[in-house]
Design a protein around this motif. Structure first.
Motif, mmCIF file in Angstrom:
data_model
loop_
_atom_site.group_PDB
_atom_site.id
_atom_site.type_symbol
_atom_site.label_atom_id
_atom_site.label_comp_id
_atom_site.label_asym_id
_atom_site.label_seq_id
_atom_site.Cartn_x
_atom_site.Cartn_y
_atom_site.Cartn_z
ATOM 1 N N THR A 43 -47.088 42.908 4.867
ATOM 2 C CA THR A 43 -47.340 43.907 3.798
ATOM 3 C C THR A 43 -46.057 44.886 3.571
ATOM 4 O OG1 THR A 43 -48.205 45.481 5.342
ATOM 5 C CG2 THR A 43 -49.736 43.988 4.722
ATOM 6 N N GLU A 44 -46.187 45.563 2.433
ATOM 7 C CA GLU A 44 -44.986 46.518 2.416
ATOM 8 C C GLU A 44 -44.779 47.438 3.389
ATOM 9 O OE1 GLU A 44 -41.622 47.995 0.742
ATOM 10 O OE2 GLU A 44 -42.668 46.243 0.010
ATOM 11 N N GLN A 45 -45.857 48.040 3.953
ATOM 12 C CA GLN A 45 -45.994 48.919 5.228
ATOM 13 C C GLN A 45 -45.341 48.316 6.400
ATOM 14 O OE1 GLN A 45 -46.280 52.559 4.893
ATOM 15 N NE2 GLN A 45 -45.003 51.872 6.631
ATOM 16 N N GLY A 46 -45.975 46.773 6.504
ATOM 17 C CA GLY A 46 -45.667 46.188 7.800
ATOM 18 C C GLY A 46 -43.984 45.770 7.525
ATOM 19 N N ARG A 47 -43.601 45.417 6.356
ATOM 20 C CA ARG A 47 -42.038 45.235 6.092
ATOM 21 C C ARG A 47 -41.167 46.389 6.554
ATOM 22 N NH1 ARG A 47 -39.804 42.572 0.807
ATOM 23 N NH2 ARG A 47 -41.265 41.049 1.373
ATOM 24 N N GLN A 48 -41.684 47.695 6.087
ATOM 25 C CA GLN A 48 -41.006 49.007 6.366
ATOM 26 C C GLN A 48 -41.033 49.107 7.880
ATOM 27 O OE1 GLN A 48 -42.534 52.268 4.266
ATOM 28 N NE2 GLN A 48 -42.433 51.131 2.453
ATOM 29 N N ASP A 49 -41.991 48.939 8.834
ATOM 30 C CA ASP A 49 -42.173 48.924 10.220
ATOM 31 C C ASP A 49 -41.090 47.853 10.943
ATOM 32 O OD1 ASP A 49 -43.882 51.067 9.923
ATOM 33 O OD2 ASP A 49 -45.666 49.863 10.820
ATOM 34 N N ALA A 50 -41.395 46.813 10.326
ATOM 35 C CA ALA A 50 -40.376 45.536 10.922
ATOM 36 C C ALA A 50 -39.027 45.881 10.780
ATOM 37 C CB ALA A 50 -40.668 44.454 10.255
ATOM 38 N N ASN A 51 -38.494 46.649 9.595
ATOM 39 C CA ASN A 51 -37.068 47.114 9.442
ATOM 40 C C ASN A 51 -36.931 48.186 10.626
ATOM 41 O OD1 ASN A 51 -35.624 46.360 6.809
ATOM 42 N ND2 ASN A 51 -37.652 45.868 6.420
ATOM 43 N N THR A 52 -37.556 48.933 10.898
ATOM 44 C CA THR A 52 -37.509 50.158 11.699
ATOM 45 C C THR A 52 -37.424 49.578 13.164
ATOM 46 O OG1 THR A 52 -39.015 51.817 10.344
ATOM 47 C CG2 THR A 52 -38.674 52.096 12.749
ATOM 48 N N LEU A 53 -38.132 48.473 13.619
ATOM 49 C CA LEU A 53 -38.343 47.757 14.679
ATOM 50 C C LEU A 53 -36.843 47.023 15.057
ATOM 51 C CD1 LEU A 53 -41.641 46.297 15.682
ATOM 52 C CD2 LEU A 53 -40.592 48.109 16.733
ATOM 53 N N LEU A 54 -36.392 46.395 14.028
ATOM 54 C CA LEU A 54 -35.169 45.574 14.000
ATOM 55 C C LEU A 54 -33.840 46.692 13.984
ATOM 56 C CD1 LEU A 54 -35.923 42.396 11.995
ATOM 57 C CD2 LEU A 54 -35.422 42.438 14.280
ATOM 58 N N LYS A 55 -33.979 47.698 13.252
ATOM 59 C CA LYS A 55 -32.944 48.674 13.394
ATOM 60 C C LYS A 55 -32.759 49.147 14.793
ATOM 61 C CE LYS A 55 -30.922 52.368 10.916
ATOM 62 N NZ LYS A 55 -31.013 53.440 9.814
ATOM 63 N N ALA A 56 -33.767 49.442 15.317
ATOM 64 C CA ALA A 56 -33.654 49.919 16.806
ATOM 65 C C ALA A 56 -33.410 48.742 17.860
ATOM 66 C CB ALA A 56 -34.959 50.272 17.230
ATOM 67 N N TYR A 57 -33.770 47.425 17.510
ATOM 68 C CA TYR A 57 -33.280 46.447 18.262
ATOM 69 C C TYR A 57 -31.925 45.944 18.270
ATOM 70 C CZ TYR A 57 -33.435 41.731 20.263
ATOM 71 O OH TYR A 57 -33.218 40.489 20.979
ATOM 72 N N PHE A 58 -31.198 46.152 16.853
ATOM 73 C CA PHE A 58 -29.903 45.893 16.758
ATOM 74 C C PHE A 58 -29.004 47.162 16.850
ATOM 75 C CE2 PHE A 58 -31.640 41.745 14.943
ATOM 76 C CZ PHE A 58 -31.167 40.916 15.864
ATOM 77 N N LYS A 59 -29.495 48.320 17.139
ATOM 78 C CA LYS A 59 -28.552 49.434 17.263
ATOM 79 C C LYS A 59 -27.246 49.165 17.741
ATOM 80 C CE LYS A 59 -28.582 54.183 18.722
ATOM 81 N NZ LYS A 59 -29.574 55.255 19.499
ATOM 82 N N PRO A 60 -27.021 48.543 18.786
ATOM 83 C CA PRO A 60 -25.549 48.302 19.469
ATOM 84 C C PRO A 60 -24.857 47.769 18.499
ATOM 85 C CG PRO A 60 -27.550 47.890 21.035
ATOM 86 C CD PRO A 60 -28.084 48.110 19.959
ATOM 87 N N ILE A 61 -25.417 46.763 17.679
ATOM 88 C CA ILE A 61 -24.466 46.113 16.725
ATOM 89 C C ILE A 61 -23.700 47.078 15.781
ATOM 90 C CG2 ILE A 61 -24.392 44.653 14.720
ATOM 91 C CD1 ILE A 61 -24.327 43.113 17.178
ATOM 92 N N GLY A 62 -24.713 48.200 15.389
ATOM 93 C CA GLY A 62 -24.382 49.087 14.486
ATOM 94 C C GLY A 62 -22.916 49.902 14.927
ATOM 95 N N LYS A 63 -23.195 50.291 16.056
ATOM 96 C CA LYS A 63 -22.187 51.177 16.770
ATOM 97 C C LYS A 63 -20.861 50.461 17.469
ATOM 98 C CE LYS A 63 -25.116 54.931 17.603
ATOM 99 N NZ LYS A 63 -25.674 56.055 18.619
ATOM 100 N N GLY A 64 -21.438 49.371 18.317
ATOM 101 C CA GLY A 64 -20.411 48.725 19.018
ATOM 102 C C GLY A 64 -19.546 47.989 18.160
ATOM 103 N N PHE A 65 -20.066 47.193 17.113
ATOM 104 C CA PHE A 65 -18.980 46.308 16.366
ATOM 105 C C PHE A 65 -17.996 47.141 15.423
ATOM 106 C CE2 PHE A 65 -18.850 42.561 13.238
ATOM 107 C CZ PHE A 65 -17.825 41.777 14.348
ATOM 108 N N GLY A 66 -18.461 48.481 15.163
ATOM 109 C CA GLY A 66 -17.799 49.180 14.145
ATOM 110 C C GLY A 66 -16.575 49.921 15.172
ATOM 111 N N THR A 67 -17.033 50.085 16.426
ATOM 112 C CA THR A 67 -15.957 50.703 17.374
ATOM 113 C C THR A 67 -14.981 49.687 17.628
ATOM 114 O OG1 THR A 67 -17.618 52.110 18.310
ATOM 115 C CG2 THR A 67 -15.604 51.764 19.594
ATOM 116 N N ASP A 68 -15.364 48.463 17.646
ATOM 117 C CA ASP A 68 -14.400 47.286 17.899
ATOM 118 C C ASP A 68 -13.434 47.287 16.736
ATOM 119 O OD1 ASP A 68 -15.410 46.207 20.352
ATOM 120 O OD2 ASP A 68 -16.663 44.749 19.516
#
Length: 375
Positions: free
Chosen positions: A38-63
């Protein structure tokens, strides 16, 4: 020489991308994508994956903001160096796990049981997870006309238990007039095994300001300013297969799920003030800087999600069916900015260089490299 450098970089990217926690965990993270019916489920899935892959967003940019220089001194006119390096950012403990109950989810829900926990690993966190989530679906019972609500559970993916984000790099610097270096980073489009694709480019400037300072010619060290920008595009194939079972209705051809991948687009920018001393066989430098980066992750392709089969609402087995969703994930990590301190050295053996540096920031980075220089 060009073929050799190309081969080294291709092999380096292959090793790092192939062994990357991102590549290893994408298939597991597909369980979260299955909750985006569902649309709300998709938004929640994005929220979960954003938290799950958070180190990619910070670590890769720092590299990507590391390794722009190996001395504070600039080249003489038309002097140049060519360097191949690898950077590894260390993920701090605070970013190795997260609490799903603090994400303000709207439709997905943590399922509390005796053996479960709301604290779950990020992609670079512990190798075990015991967090169960429930996805709720509402529909109209075709027999009674009443609204019904069913829940489909899924387990949060574990991490790799390897708290490091790696990235290789190749770059060349050339000296121009008035103590200025121009640095170019470039990796042509590569098609690597396992459907890994990437291309990279970047440009940087370093200027020696010693001569502009009062008594600059008498200052026994080099003082310079440096800035650099890097852009990386890459994609990694992975598989999210439909749930199997006698109670699961699947009306899709298997080819529907071809072409699933995660596409990453990264931009990184840094500016640094450096001071250092260059001797015949060794150079030492230190400095302070500011860095910022952004990352976008999306998932082109079609993906199967499991939902209750409303055609059979009264069966005790609660039959399910497969639903297709397209490009369910679109995550943005913006303005990961921080100040940093750094130290480094270069050991010179004739035209051959060995370099190393350490950057102190929220995601500390170690970097080593080899190259050739003619000053």
């Amino acid at each position: 020489m060009n073929k050799t450098i190309y081969a080294i970089i291709s092999f380096g990217f292959l090793l790092i991308a192939g062994a990357s926690p991102l590549r290893a965990q994408l298939d597991n993270a597909g369980t979260i994508i299955k909750a985006s019916a569902t649309e709300q489920g998709r938004q929640d899935a994005n929220t979960l994956l954003k938290a799950y892959f958070k180190p990619i967003g910070k670590g890769f940019g720092t590299d990507l903001n590391t390794g722009w220089f190996n001395t504070a001194k600039t080249h003489s006119l038309l002097g140049f160096d060519l360097t191949v390096s690898a950077s590894v950012a260390r993920v701090p403990g605070s970013d190795r796990s997260f609490n799903v109950q603090k994400l303000n989810l709207k439709e997905l829900e943590y399922i509390e049981e005796e053996s479960t926990s709301p604290v779950t690993p990020t992609a670079f966190g512990p190798g075990e997870s015991n967090t169960t989530m429930g996805a709720y679906y509402s529909y109209t019972n075709p027999q009674t006309g009443e609204q019904q609500r069913e829940r489909v559970d899924f387990e949060m993916p574990a991490g790799t238990d390897v708290p490091y984000v790696p990235a290789p790099m190749v770059q060349a610097s050339v000296g121009f007039i008035k103590g200025t270096d121009v640095t170019v980073r470039y990796v042509p489009p590569l098609d690597l095994p396992n459907d890994i694709k990437l291309d990279l480019w970047g440009v940087g400037l370093k200027h020696d300001i010693t001569e502009w300072l009062p008594g600059g010619k008498l200052i026994p060290v080099n003082i310079s300013l440096q800035a650099g920008y890097t852009k990386l595009n890459s994609s990694i194939a992975f598989n999210v297969d439909p749930e199997q079972g006698a109670d699961v209705e699947n009306n899709y051809d298997p080819s529907t799920w071809n072409g699933q991948k995660a596409a990453l687009r990264t931009n990184a920018f840094t500016v640094n003030a450096l001071v250092g001393k260059t001797l015949p066989f060794i150079s030492l430098y230190g400095g302070i800087g500011y860095e910022t980066s952004s990352l976008v992750i999306d998932t082109p392709g079609s993906y199967p999600v499991t939902v209750p089969n409303e055609d059979f609402p009264d069966q005790s087995s609660q039959p399910k069916k497969i639903k297709k969703v397209d490009n369910p994930i679109d995550i943005s990590y913006d303005k990961n900015s921080s100040f940093r301190g750094l130290v480094g050295t270069r050991i010179k053996l004739a035209f051959f260089n060995v370099t190393a540096s350490y950057t102190l920031s929220k995601y500390p980075v170690g970097q080593v490299g080899v190259g050739f220089s003619f000053r």
